[in-house]
Design a protein around this motif. Structure first.
Motif, mmCIF file in Angstrom:
data_model
loop_
_atom_site.group_PDB
_atom_site.id
_atom_site.type_symbol
_atom_site.label_atom_id
_atom_site.label_comp_id
_atom_site.label_asym_id
_atom_site.label_seq_id
_atom_site.Cartn_x
_atom_site.Cartn_y
_atom_site.Cartn_z
ATOM 1 N N UNK A 32 0.812 -1.215 0.000
ATOM 2 C CA UNK A 32 0.000 0.000 0.000
ATOM 3 C C UNK A 32 0.846 1.266 0.000
ATOM 4 N N UNK A 33 2.172 1.131 0.193
ATOM 5 C CA UNK A 33 3.041 2.304 0.233
ATOM 6 C C UNK A 33 3.681 2.618 -1.111
ATOM 7 N N UNK A 34 3.913 1.608 -1.940
ATOM 8 C CA UNK A 34 4.587 1.842 -3.212
ATOM 9 C C UNK A 34 3.693 2.595 -4.180
ATOM 10 N N UNK A 35 4.329 3.303 -5.127
ATOM 11 C CA UNK A 35 3.593 4.062 -6.136
ATOM 12 C C UNK A 35 3.529 3.326 -7.467
ATOM 13 N N UNK A 36 4.521 2.543 -7.786
ATOM 14 C CA UNK A 36 4.539 1.824 -9.054
ATOM 15 C C UNK A 36 3.809 0.493 -8.895
ATOM 16 N N UNK A 42 4.824 -7.139 -6.675
ATOM 17 C CA UNK A 42 5.898 -7.918 -6.065
ATOM 18 C C UNK A 42 5.759 -7.950 -4.540
ATOM 19 N N UNK A 43 5.364 -6.836 -3.932
ATOM 20 C CA UNK A 43 5.135 -6.819 -2.486
ATOM 21 C C UNK A 43 3.958 -7.715 -2.125
ATOM 22 N N UNK A 44 2.939 -7.729 -2.972
ATOM 23 C CA UNK A 44 1.798 -8.603 -2.736
ATOM 24 C C UNK A 44 2.209 -10.075 -2.845
ATOM 25 N N UNK A 92 0.268 11.802 -12.041
ATOM 26 C CA UNK A 92 0.861 12.826 -11.200
ATOM 27 C C UNK A 92 1.216 12.237 -9.843
ATOM 28 N N UNK A 93 2.283 12.759 -9.260
ATOM 29 C CA UNK A 93 2.684 12.348 -7.922
ATOM 30 C C UNK A 93 1.777 13.000 -6.899
#
Length: 174
Positions: A32-36, A42-44, A92-93
């Motif tokens: 839930x923290x990554x943006x890409x 991969x975290x999942x 957008x970030x």
């Protein structure tokens, strides 16, 4: 108060449980923290694999195998193929919100404190768990004898959902 933690970490099985639990929680937080989106997948997958490790520690080998085969393998690969096959515009970030992050940290620390206090003060009744000798055989017996109708209903439900997804995808193309 910390005597319970020392006795908990005295066996290798509990240490493995603790490591897999930390990996599952870490993978979920990274997800839930990554943006890409690829990093999220991969975290999942890390979370799914660590959950399979937890199942092995709990003597549920069949469930662990299914977890790795279906979730860590098939769903993660399906998500990556979905990302590769679709077009993505430059997004957008999000603005950095330091107050929001501080409040999140305070809330997480408070939740950890409450859970730690509750777990340390709970008294669980001692009992013996008798696991089946062959988990897969027992699951097969239950699935095809006692629970055959719900099993077949789930297969029909999944087939209908798959056909519905194809119909919706065809409508969007036209």
């Amino acid at each position: 108060m910390f005597g319970n933690i020392a006795s908990f970490l005295s066996s290798g099985e509990n240490i493995a449980f603790f490591v897999f639990a930390l990996m599952a929680i870490g993978g979920a937080i990274f997800m839930i923290s990554f943006n890409k989106v690829v990093h999220m997948v991969l975290a999942l997958a890390l979370t799914f694999i660590s959950m399979a490790g937890l199942y092995v520690v709990l003597s549920a080998e069949f469930v662990a195998f299914v977890q790795v085969l279906i979730y860590a393998g098939a769903i993660s690969i399906l998500m990556i193929f979905g990302i590769m096959m679709t077009k993505h515009q430059g997004e957008e970030e999000e603005l950095k919100r330091p107050v929001h992050n501080v409040l999140l940290f305070i809330g997480a620390a408070a939740l950890f404190g409450v859970l730690f206090y509750c777990i340390q003060n709970v008294t669980l009744p001692a009992g013996q768990f008798k696991a089946a000798e062959d988990n897969t055989l027992e699951i097969g017996k239950l699935l095809f004898n006692e629970h055959v109708i719900p099993f077949e209903l789930m297969s029909v439900l999944l087939t209908v959902a798959f056909i519905g997804a194809i119909v919706i995808a065809k409508r969007e193309e036209d």
